[in-house]
Scaffold this motif. Structure first.
Motif, mmCIF file in Angstrom:
data_model
loop_
_atom_site.group_PDB
_atom_site.id
_atom_site.type_symbol
_atom_site.label_atom_id
_atom_site.label_comp_id
_atom_site.label_asym_id
_atom_site.label_seq_id
_atom_site.Cartn_x
_atom_site.Cartn_y
_atom_site.Cartn_z
ATOM 1 N N PHE A 180 0.812 -1.221 0.000
ATOM 2 C CA PHE A 180 0.000 0.000 0.000
ATOM 3 C C PHE A 180 0.847 1.274 0.000
ATOM 4 O O PHE A 180 0.318 2.362 -0.251
ATOM 5 C CB PHE A 180 -0.930 0.026 1.225
ATOM 6 C CG PHE A 180 -0.223 0.151 2.540
ATOM 7 C CD1 PHE A 180 0.043 1.382 3.097
ATOM 8 C CD2 PHE A 180 0.182 -0.980 3.227
ATOM 9 C CE1 PHE A 180 0.696 1.492 4.308
ATOM 10 C CE2 PHE A 180 0.819 -0.882 4.441
ATOM 11 C CZ PHE A 180 1.086 0.358 4.990
ATOM 12 N N ALA A 181 2.142 1.160 0.278
ATOM 13 C CA ALA A 181 3.019 2.331 0.282
ATOM 14 C C ALA A 181 3.853 2.354 -0.998
ATOM 15 O O ALA A 181 3.983 1.352 -1.700
ATOM 16 C CB ALA A 181 3.926 2.306 1.512
ATOM 17 N N LYS A 182 4.403 3.522 -1.302
ATOM 18 C CA LYS A 182 5.265 3.658 -2.476
ATOM 19 C C LYS A 182 6.607 2.973 -2.208
ATOM 20 O O LYS A 182 7.246 3.231 -1.189
ATOM 21 C CB LYS A 182 5.486 5.138 -2.787
ATOM 22 C CG LYS A 182 4.241 5.883 -3.201
ATOM 23 C CD LYS A 182 4.558 7.319 -3.574
ATOM 24 C CE LYS A 182 5.090 8.093 -2.386
ATOM 25 N NZ LYS A 182 5.328 9.521 -2.719
ATOM 26 N N VAL A 183 7.008 2.119 -3.131
ATOM 27 C CA VAL A 183 8.280 1.410 -2.988
ATOM 28 C C VAL A 183 9.376 2.271 -3.595
ATOM 29 O O VAL A 183 9.548 2.333 -4.816
ATOM 30 C CB VAL A 183 8.230 0.018 -3.662
ATOM 31 C CG1 VAL A 183 9.565 -0.702 -3.475
ATOM 32 C CG2 VAL A 183 7.093 -0.813 -3.096
ATOM 33 N N THR A 184 10.100 2.962 -2.742
ATOM 34 C CA THR A 184 11.215 3.798 -3.164
ATOM 35 C C THR A 184 12.393 3.516 -2.242
ATOM 36 O O THR A 184 12.282 2.776 -1.258
ATOM 37 C CB THR A 184 10.858 5.296 -3.092
ATOM 38 O OG1 THR A 184 10.622 5.651 -1.718
ATOM 39 C CG2 THR A 184 9.609 5.608 -3.906
ATOM 40 N N SER A 185 13.523 4.146 -2.547
ATOM 41 C CA SER A 185 14.704 3.959 -1.707
ATOM 42 C C SER A 185 14.516 4.587 -0.329
ATOM 43 O O SER A 185 15.233 4.240 0.614
ATOM 44 C CB SER A 185 15.937 4.565 -2.393
ATOM 45 O OG SER A 185 15.723 5.948 -2.653
ATOM 46 N N GLU A 186 13.565 5.512 -0.188
ATOM 47 C CA GLU A 186 13.302 6.164 1.100
ATOM 48 C C GLU A 186 12.186 5.480 1.883
ATOM 49 O O GLU A 186 11.750 5.991 2.925
ATOM 50 C CB GLU A 186 12.922 7.640 0.890
ATOM 51 C CG GLU A 186 14.077 8.534 0.475
ATOM 52 C CD GLU A 186 14.326 8.471 -1.026
ATOM 53 O OE1 GLU A 186 13.408 8.009 -1.736
ATOM 54 O OE2 GLU A 186 15.418 8.866 -1.470
ATOM 55 N N LEU A 187 11.712 4.323 1.428
ATOM 56 C CA LEU A 187 10.602 3.662 2.109
ATOM 57 C C LEU A 187 10.925 3.375 3.573
ATOM 58 O O LEU A 187 10.115 3.638 4.471
ATOM 59 C CB LEU A 187 10.271 2.346 1.390
ATOM 60 C CG LEU A 187 9.232 1.447 2.082
ATOM 61 C CD1 LEU A 187 7.875 2.130 2.120
ATOM 62 C CD2 LEU A 187 9.126 0.097 1.364
ATOM 63 N N GLY A 188 12.111 2.860 3.840
ATOM 64 C CA GLY A 188 12.460 2.509 5.210
ATOM 65 C C GLY A 188 12.579 3.707 6.123
ATOM 66 O O GLY A 188 12.207 3.648 7.306
ATOM 67 N N SER A 189 13.072 4.833 5.596
ATOM 68 C CA SER A 189 13.244 6.021 6.446
ATOM 69 C C SER A 189 11.910 6.578 6.916
ATOM 70 O O SER A 189 11.856 7.311 7.907
ATOM 71 C CB SER A 189 14.028 7.100 5.687
ATOM 72 O OG SER A 189 13.335 7.482 4.509
ATOM 73 N N ASP A 190 10.823 6.236 6.218
ATOM 74 C CA ASP A 190 9.499 6.689 6.645
ATOM 75 C C ASP A 190 9.027 5.964 7.895
ATOM 76 O O ASP A 190 8.076 6.422 8.542
ATOM 77 C CB ASP A 190 8.474 6.469 5.520
ATOM 78 C CG ASP A 190 8.751 7.341 4.306
ATOM 79 O OD1 ASP A 190 9.430 8.370 4.472
ATOM 80 O OD2 ASP A 190 8.297 6.982 3.200
ATOM 81 N N TYR A 191 9.655 4.829 8.232
ATOM 82 C CA TYR A 191 9.196 4.015 9.355
ATOM 83 C C TYR A 191 10.237 3.833 10.450
ATOM 84 O O TYR A 191 9.912 3.290 11.506
ATOM 85 C CB TYR A 191 8.745 2.636 8.851
ATOM 86 C CG TYR A 191 7.510 2.701 7.992
ATOM 87 C CD1 TYR A 191 6.243 2.678 8.553
ATOM 88 C CD2 TYR A 191 7.611 2.809 6.608
ATOM 89 C CE1 TYR A 191 5.100 2.755 7.765
ATOM 90 C CE2 TYR A 191 6.482 2.882 5.812
ATOM 91 C CZ TYR A 191 5.234 2.855 6.401
ATOM 92 O OH TYR A 191 4.108 2.934 5.616
#
Length: 653
Positions: free
Chosen positions: A569-580
């Motif tokens: 459901f979230a955008k798969v980008t290189s910054e995905l992990g930093s959002d969590y």
């Protein structure tokens, strides 16, 4: 003899064809009806066209629907020579072919100058569309009937109620019949013939949370604010007291609007009037030099008013007198008091239930968010909570898991199968990456938290850049299986997407798996032993280095599986992990370091807290996160060990 038989056979065929044609032709023609309203139809004025449209629609003639449809489509033409109406079709140039409404026969081709095209404006087309509803509701095509219901729901009116009721008994489609029954109740609330009928419809819809029901009840309760010398014999919603239910200024404005009082004389009006009546350096006998005094200006204006030269002076005294001599009230536009009383009660009950369901919906959203945070933090609960390693690259393991799912979908087009394959593969990839990271970096930095933080932060940046180099900066899709599309809709207020439900279930599964590993497996027992006392565990034959490696790999692998779930459901980008990563650390710290139940409690607390703050301030999600962090900082001041503090020897480490 053969010629006679052939002639007789031809005559018989002709007679049969003629009889069939006569049978197919309407017995009653619509042309006389159109001729009767010819002047009004030709004029095409919205103010006068209503009776003509009603006459056509209520004629009962089979040609009526076609006439209205052709008219609305601007394809109806009038022949100027006799005023008859036909279906017009352009042939070439300015030549048009006319077809009769009654028998469908082509009557000939005519020049445009001999004809008049009827071009109804938008208002007339809306009236025709309303008249067509009765035909569309019984149309053989179910799509046409559905469109008619949508048209009625979009713009309901009293004249649609009767044809809607007439069409219900003959409706064969169960879904459309249910829509018709519901729409009939909604229209009855507003346009029913009697109070009992309308109140009955309100009672039938009791407990319904549909937006369309509220849209039907609100017009019944619409009020208008008025002023009068006494309360009229009407459906009064409330009497208003000046300075309580209504301000004095608004009350007097109502009197002025109703023609019951003159407007308050403004200072500018006084100055303008005095300037127009200067005579010999005086105004009403008062020297102009004295008019700089407001009292003298008022006195001069009052003297002019007594002479009839200016309107009467209306000041505070006159305003107070006028307000005291009148009453002010809100009057229902609907004249029936029993109906408005029933509607008000029903709407109050609905609003109470809506508030409860909104709270339930907010709770489900918070629970969904908490399950997402728990998924993101459960791996960190192992590496940070159990091992005490500050792994700033934990978010990148989540990102690696999401990208693993994306890569699998490039080779496995079936989305359900791809998720089944991607889940263990993401665990394997991130487990291997976690083991490599522990062996190469973390093992050399145990008991050195600052160096661990800096090292893992550098690895985090490196992994993000590596992902950008491989996959680019554009977001990549990780498509959920078709059976996860849509949402579970409980009513018009409460709904939750199937993906969120699946993530919640996955979080519960992870909780059970983690508890099983830590309580029932050799790795879990060894991990707990090493966590409590590494030196004693080593003396008992446990290899602390191997346990740390496997534990770190396990936490990283779980983060990879969480990445697959979050990527749906979230955008798969290189910054995905930093959002969590921030929420993951907060979840572990607030819940209680080293305790899986604490991680669960922390996720629930942060999820509900964030949703609650967003509900109070929905326009600024950044502010909501800021308030949440401030609250957590204050919370930690009073409970530094978290919600569920770790007990035993490890609690003192």
């Amino acid at each position: 003899m053969k010629q006679i038989y052939a002639a007789a056979l031809a005559l018989l065929l002709f007679c049969v064809t003629a009889v069939s044609a006569l049978a197919d032709a309407p017995s009653v023609k619509i042309q006389p009806l159109l001729a009767e309203h010819q002047t009004v139809i030709a004029k095409s004025s919205r103010k006068t066209i209503g009776p003509a449209i009603d006459a056509i629609a209520s004629s009962g003639l089979p040609q009526a629907q076609q006439v209205l449809e052709v008219w609305a489509a601007k394809n109806m033409w009038m022949r100027k020579s006799d005023g008859f109406f036909f279906i017009g079709e352009k042939v070439e140039g300015k030549t048009y072919r006319l077809t009769d409404f009654d028998n469908g026969a082509v009557v000939g081709e005519f020049q445009k100058g001999d004809l008049k095209q009827l071009k109804p404006n938008s208002g007339i087309r809306a009236m025709i569309a309303t008249a067509l509803v009765q035909f569309q509701l019984s149309d053989p095509d179910s799509a046409a009937r559905a469109d008619a219901l949508q048209s009625i729901a979009r713009d309901p009116s009293a004249d649609q109620l009767a044809p809607l009721r007439n069409s219900i008994s003959g409706e064969a489609d169960p879904a459309l019949k249910a829509q018709k029954l519901r729409l009939e109740r909604l229209l009855t609330i507003r346009f029913g013939a009697s109070d009992a009928e309308r109140i009955g419809a309100i009672s039938d819809m009791a407990g319904d949370l549909g937006v369309d029901l509220r849209a039907s009840l609100n017009p019944v309760l619409t009020t208008v604010r008025e002023a009068a010398t006494e309360i009229p014999a009407a459906n009064i919603a409330a009497q208003l007291i000046p300075d309580e239910g209504i301000s004095r200024e608004d009350a007097y404005a109502l009197l002025v609007a109703a023609g019951l009082a003159a407007p308050v004389t403004q200072a500018g009006d006084i100055r303008a009037a005095l300037a127009q009546h200067i005579d010999g350096g005086r105004v009403a006998g008062i020297p102009v030099a004295q008019l700089s005094d407001p009292a003298q200006r008022t006195r001069a204006y009052a003297m002019l008013a007594t002479q009839g030269l200016v309107p009467p002076l209306v000041g505070e005294v006159e305003m107070t007198r006028a307000i005291n001599d009148h009453v002010f009230y809100d009057r229902y536009l609907d004249p029936s008091a029993p109906v408005t009383e029933a509607a008000a009660k029903a709407l109050k009950d609905i609003e109470l239930k809506v508030s409860f369901n909104q709270a339930l919906d907010l709770g489900l959203d918070a629970l969904s968010l908490a399950s997402i945070y728990f998924l993101a933090a459960i791996g960190l609960a192992i590496t940070f909570g159990v091992m005490g390693v500050i792994n700033m690259a934990h978010g990148e393991f989540i990102m690696m898991g999401a990208y693993t799912g994306y890569v699998v979908q490039q080779f496995v087009p079936d989305h359900t199968l791809s998720i089944i394959v991607a889940t263990p593969l993401a665990f394997a990839v991130t487990f291997a990456a976690g083991v490599a990271m522990e062996r190469l970096v973390i093992r050399h930095l145990y008991s050195r938290p600052l160096e661990t933080l800096l090292a893992t932060f550098g690895i985090s940046i490196a992994l993000q850049q590596l992902a950008k180099n491989i996959f680019g900066t554009q977001a990549r899709p990780l498509t959920a299986p078709g059976w996860l599309d849509g949402a579970w809709v409980m009513n018009d207020v409460v709904s939750i997407s199937y993906i969120r439900i699946a993530i919640f279930v996955l979080a519960l599964i992870f909780l059970c798996v983690f508890l099983f590993i830590m309580k029932r497996t050799r790795l879990g027992l060894d991990t707990r032993a090493v966590t409590q006392n590494p030196a004693m565990a080593a003396q008992m034959g446990i290899n602390p280095g191997r346990v740390n490696m496997l534990t770190f790999g396990l936490g990283s692998g779980i983060a990879g599986i969480a990445g697959v779930a979050i990527g749906l459901f979230a955008k798969v980008t290189s910054e995905l992990g930093s959002d969590y990563i921030v929420q993951s650390f907060m979840t572990v710290v607030v819940g209680g370091v080293g305790n899986i139940w604490g991680t669960l409690a922390g996720a629930a607390m942060i999820g509900f807290l964030q949703k609650g703050i967003e509900w109070m301030n929905p326009s600024n999600t950044l502010a909501a996160q800021t308030y949440m962090i401030i609250f957590i900082i204050i919370f930690i001041q009073f409970r530094p060990r978290g919600i569920i503090a770790l007990k035993g020897r490890a609690a003192g480490d």
